[in-house]
Structures are given as structure tokens and as C-alpha cells.
Design an enzyme around this catalytic site. Structure first.
Site: not given
Ligand code: PHB
Length: 360
Positions: A26, A175, A178, A180, A235
Site C-alpha cells: 500500500t 487478499h 492482515n 481486512y 487491525n
Molecule cells: C498498511 O497500510 O499498513 C497495510 C495495508 C494493507 C495490508 C497490510 C498493511 O495488507
């Protein structure tokens, strides 16, 4: 002969010229319509000698957004912007997959259509902050998706997958990592549903499998990867039995014969947190296909992982931020540029396309 980072590999439909993968990163530098622009074309072009590039996460719909300045894959302008990226990578003989992303509860009404609530498997608020136009704001309690709404999100993934195909990508990565939306369904800290999408391992994995099935209809399994992050607390994520869960997920993915499974060993931005007990060796053994790993690997540790069979491919994130020609530097044993953390997210060419290559 030992197998190392420079040994070509068949990955699904493609023969990769090396096993050095650019991890999804990102960087928050899309244009005002969340479309890739000339700056992004140059960034990916510079990194095209990777065996495979996985694009930064790209939101599958307006409701999937979680950060400002991240690209999408739901509008024609975005498809046109990505087409320029894929053309540039292909001109250099590279391969690029798009990462399909839905942020779920990691978002904020101020960046969603009609100020709607972010969506999630359950109405459980994550501890933490969204980065909004007016600064950081605490996450809100998300809207719990109904069964009909879940089907709508799966359809959005399918539509986004079609858009990625139109944009000239070589494949897509789902995805599931992390913290999401898909990960929110997988782990029981964020999924407390009592219907067929919650409770048992089978039920919590169902959303991922629905999406995988829908995306494969568009691309064929040999051009689709899935990313998971079993121990990443980022998160506000947790699970009561991560080994059972992710061994189950790996086994559930086996019958699809995907291009790859991508597992990040990354355990969040905060290195002071102790890592939960988890055996990636056991996870790798549970999975029967091409296995990509990620999370702080160096040239030496990556070669060891490949030569011992611990992984088939290694995705490098931080190293790719600062080293557009990481492949050539590894090949030459050349020193690596240091990344500047202050320019990771947002801004312009500084810290994005101005890291030097050996040859300039
Ligand atoms: C982040 O913005 O730190 C981030 C974004 C997407 C990801 C992992 C980290 O999958």
C-alpha cells in the site's frame, strides 16, 4: 544443483524467470478517482524484473475502501489506469497480478458512499484508527452483513476480477490477510456469526471459498492466488486457535489447484508484541501447491527457505520499496538501498520512484 531464488519455476499458467516476488504494498499514491496515474506506471515499470509483481491492494467496490489514495478496480477510469501499468510491466517482460481488496470494518463512514457504515461479519468494532481527510478517527462499530449482502460482496469480487482481466493483468491475488474483510470472516475475534458464515472452521472459511470460486470462474484457478496472515494482530485481529484455523483453510484451498498460496509471516507493525505459537512448517505441509512466503526475508534466508523446500517463492515488501532492481542487486551481491519510512504512504515521487537502480 541447488534450487535458489534464481531457479525458474512453473507457477500455475506461468513460468517465472526467478522466485523473487514483489509483495503487495500500500503506497497511497493513486489519483483523485482512485485510479493509477503516470507516477504509478513508472513505479511498477521500475520493478518489472521481479519474477512476479503483486500489485498493491485495490478495492473491489466503493464500499471496500479503507484508506485515502489507494487504487480501485471497480471503475472504467481505474481499468484504464491499470492498463498502462500492465503494459509497462509487460514491455519489460514482467508478470503482474492484481490484489483484490475489501477493507471491511477497517474503514470509516467519512470515506464511504452516503457516509454508510463499514461492513463486517459481525458488529464488532476494531480498536484503532482510520486515516480520514480530517485526520485519524477511531474505528466505528461496523454493519453486520446479511446473507444477501454477503452474496453481493462476492459478486463485487467477481466483477472486480473481470475488470482486472480487462486491464491486462496476468492474474489476481485474493487478499485474505492482515485484518481486512476476508480475514475478519476467518478469525473468531472478529466473526461471531451464528449462521453458515460463522462458528465452525468450515463456516468461517465459507466466505473465502465463495470468493475463490467466483474469481476462478473469471480467471481459471491457475491464475489466482490467495494471501493469508495467520498470526498478524494488525487491525486488532485475533483467533482462539490459529493453527487449527489456517491448517483448515490451507486444506480447504487444496482442491482448487490455485496458482499459489501466499502466506505472510509478518506479525504486525508493532514488533514489541510477542508472536503467537504457530508452525508455518505445519501450514506449508497442509498445503499441496505452490507456496509463497513473506515477512522480513533477506537474500540469505530466502535462499535457505527455497533450497530446503520451506517455500517455493519469496515475496519481498520493504526491500522492494527501496530497491527497484532488487533482482539485479541480489544477482550482483550489491548493497541495498535503505527505505525511508516517512514516505511509505502518500506523497509524490519522493521515496517512491526516486530510489536509485545500479544502472542509473
Ligand atoms: C498498511 O497500510 O499498513 C497495510 C495495508 C494493507 C495490508 C497490510 C498493511 O495488507
Amino acid at each position: 544443483m541447488t534450487t535458489d531464488l534464481f531457479t525458474p519455476i512453473q507457477m500455475g499458467r506461468y513460468t517465472l524467470r526467478n522466485r523473487i516476488v514483489m509483495a503487495p504494498l500500500t503506497r497511497c499514491r493513486a489519483d483523485a478517482n482512485n485510479a493509477p496515474q503516470a507516477l504509478n506506471v513508472e513505479y511498477y515499470r521500475q520493478r518489472a524484473s521481479a519474477g512476479l509483481i503483486i500489485s498493491e491492494g485495490s478495492q473491489i467496490s466503493l464500499s471496500a475502501v479503507g484508506y485515502l489514495g489507494t487504487p480501485g478496480i471497480y471503475s472504467d477510469a481505474q481499468v484504464a489506469g491499470w492498463q498502462k501499468v500492465t503494459d509497462a510491466v509487460h514491455q519489460r517482460g514482467g508478470l503482474i497480478f492484481l490484489q483484490l481488496w475489501h477493507c471491511g470494518r477497517v474503514s470509516h463512514p467519512s470515506m464511504l458512499p452516503g457516509q454508510q457504515l463499514p461492513v463486517a461479519p459481525s458488529a464488532i468494532c476494531a480498536q484503532g484508527y482510520a486515516h480520514t481527510v480530517t485526520g485519524t478517527q477511531a474505528f466505528v462499530t461496523p454493519h453486520e452483513l446479511s446473507i444477501a449482502e454477503i452474496a453481493g460482496v462476492v459478486a463485487d469480487f467477481a466483477k472486480a476480477a473481470e475488470n482486472a482481466l480487462r486491464a491486462g493483468f496476468d492474474g489476481v491475488e485474493i487478499h485474505g490477510a492482515n485484518g481486512y474483510l476476508i480475514d475478519q470472516f476467518l478469525r473468531d475475534g472478529s466473526n461471531q456469526r451464528r449462521d453458515e458464515y460463522g462458528g465452525s472452521l468450515e463456516n468461517r472459511t465459507r466466505f473465502l471459498l465463495d470468493i475463490t470460486t467466483a474469481v476462478i470462474k473469471v480467471w481459471g484457478a491457475d491464475r489466482v492466488g490467495v494471501r493469508l496472515s495467520p498470526i498478524n494482530p494488525f487491525n486488532d485481529m485475533r483467533d482462539s486457535h490459529p493453527q487449527n484455523l489456517f491448517d483448515h483453510v490451507a486444506q480447504a484451498l487444496n482442491p482448487f489447484h490455485l496458482a499459489y498460496l501466499h502466506v505472510t509471516e509478518w506479525a504486525g507493525h508493532d514488533d514489541s508484541q510477542p508472536r503467537p505459537e504457530f508452525s508455518f512448517t505445519q501450514l506449508r505441509a497442509a498445503y499441496r501447491g505452490t507456496y509463497m512466503t513473506n515477512g522480513g526475508y533477506t537474500f540469505d534466508s530466502a535462499n535457505t527457505a527455497i533450497s530446503t523446500g520451506a517455500a517455493d517463492l519469496i515475496a519481498f515488501g520493504t526491500l522492494y520499496i527501496a530497491n527497484p532492481d532488487l533482482v539485479e542487486r541480489f544477482a550482483a551481491g550489491a548493497p541495498l538501498n535503505e527505505p525511508d519510512g516517512s514516505t511509505y504512504y502518500g506523497g509524490n515521487a519522493a521515496g517512491y520512484t526516486d530510489y536509485p537502480s545500479l544502472k542509473n
